[in-house]
Design a protein around this motif. Sequence first.
Motif, PDB file in Angstrom:
ATOM      1  N   LEU A  14       0.834  -1.190   0.000  1.00 57.27           N
ATOM      2  CA  LEU A  14       0.000   0.000   0.000  1.00 57.27           C
ATOM      3  C   LEU A  14       0.880   1.256   0.000  1.00 57.27           C
ATOM      4  CD1 LEU A  14      -2.667  -1.175   2.582  1.00 57.27           C
ATOM      5  CD2 LEU A  14      -3.024  -0.827   0.144  1.00 57.27           C
ATOM      6  N   PRO A  15       0.356   2.392  -0.462  1.00 58.61           N
ATOM      7  CA  PRO A  15       1.164   3.613  -0.496  1.00 58.61           C
ATOM      8  C   PRO A  15       1.735   3.957   0.881  1.00 58.61           C
ATOM      9  CG  PRO A  15      -0.884   3.922  -1.697  1.00 58.61           C
ATOM     10  CD  PRO A  15      -0.998   2.596  -0.996  1.00 58.61           C
ATOM     11  N   ARG A  16       2.936   4.516   0.890  1.00 57.77           N
ATOM     12  CA  ARG A  16       3.612   4.829   2.147  1.00 57.77           C
ATOM     13  C   ARG A  16       2.795   5.802   2.997  1.00 57.77           C
ATOM     14  NH1 ARG A  16       9.803   6.460   1.776  1.00 57.77           N
ATOM     15  NH2 ARG A  16       9.805   4.326   1.001  1.00 57.77           N
ATOM     16  N   TRP A  17       2.161   6.776   2.348  1.00 54.29           N
ATOM     17  CA  TRP A  17       1.391   7.767   3.100  1.00 54.29           C
ATOM     18  C   TRP A  17       0.210   7.106   3.822  1.00 54.29           C
ATOM     19  CZ3 TRP A  17      -3.744   8.269   2.275  1.00 54.29           C
ATOM     20  CH2 TRP A  17      -4.256   7.836   1.046  1.00 54.29           C
ATOM     21  N   PHE A  18      -0.395   6.111   3.129  1.00 48.97           N
ATOM     22  CA  PHE A  18      -1.521   5.397   3.743  1.00 48.97           C
ATOM     23  C   PHE A  18      -1.045   4.575   4.932  1.00 48.97           C
ATOM     24  CE2 PHE A  18      -4.255   1.739   4.283  1.00 48.97           C
ATOM     25  CZ  PHE A  18      -5.526   2.292   4.252  1.00 48.97           C
ATOM     26  N   ARG A  19       0.082   3.898   4.748  1.00 49.49           N
ATOM     27  CA  ARG A  19       0.637   3.071   5.811  1.00 49.49           C
ATOM     28  C   ARG A  19       0.956   3.914   7.048  1.00 49.49           C
ATOM     29  NH1 ARG A  19       4.116   0.684   2.707  1.00 49.49           N
ATOM     30  NH2 ARG A  19       5.976   1.837   3.294  1.00 49.49           N
ATOM     31  N   SER A  20       1.573   5.048   6.831  1.00 47.97           N
ATOM     32  CA  SER A  20       1.941   5.919   7.954  1.00 47.97           C
ATOM     33  C   SER A  20       0.705   6.462   8.671  1.00 47.97           C
ATOM     34  CB  SER A  20       2.808   7.083   7.457  1.00 47.97           C
ATOM     35  OG  SER A  20       4.005   6.605   6.901  1.00 47.97           O
ATOM     36  N   ALA A  21      -0.293   6.887   7.876  1.00 50.09           N
ATOM     37  CA  ALA A  21      -1.509   7.444   8.467  1.00 50.09           C
ATOM     38  C   ALA A  21      -2.274   6.380   9.248  1.00 50.09           C
ATOM     39  CB  ALA A  21      -2.387   8.045   7.381  1.00 50.09           C
TER      40      ALA A  21
END
Length: 209
Positions: free
Chosen positions: A149-156
């Motif tokens: 999954l996109p990094r931004w999604f993972r972090s959020a």
Amino acid sequence: MDRVYRYQRHFYDLTRRYYLLGRDRLIAELDAGPGTTVLEVGCGTGRNLVRAARLYPDAALHGMDISYEMLVTARRAAARHGAALRFAQGDATRFNPYAAFGIGRFDRIYMSYTLSMIPDWQATLAQGICNLAPGGSLHIVDFGEQERLPRWFRSALRAWLAKFHVSPRGELERVLHALAEKLGADLRFRSLYRGYATYAVLRLPLQGE
């Protein structure tokens, strides 16, 4: 836990339905025929057990949770849907099913988004396996590593989960493989929804195998 869920339990299922992915798949694959004894570890509001009761009306379904408040909601849900479910309060890391239900071992045990909420999740796994009958199976669905999954999604997602003291267990696959090898068990482990969730089934051998 009761302090956390005293109010959350009233809207828990409504909010969780959109991101606790894979729960219905787990229930559909329990294959709990007549007389099969089933235990949900961390049953919460009873949502999963009510669904299991519709699919397996002749199975013996049980749920345990550490939160008294959640079990109040679970019992009400069972009564509302006419589901013959049994519940007990207890600690998943040392749950004694005979003391709670008069049952020594279960044919099916499942943990749906439970391990990511329990600090001593490895003790919970070990206790679950101890409570499993020969030839029985342990079913798990929980948050994965979100590796595709996109990094931004993972972090959020991880930041949001941390607010609720939820932590994906990155070592789950390794720990389950080690347990399966030690026990001579069969293990199926897969990643769902591009790594959003992990899904595992560990099946113990029958006695004499």
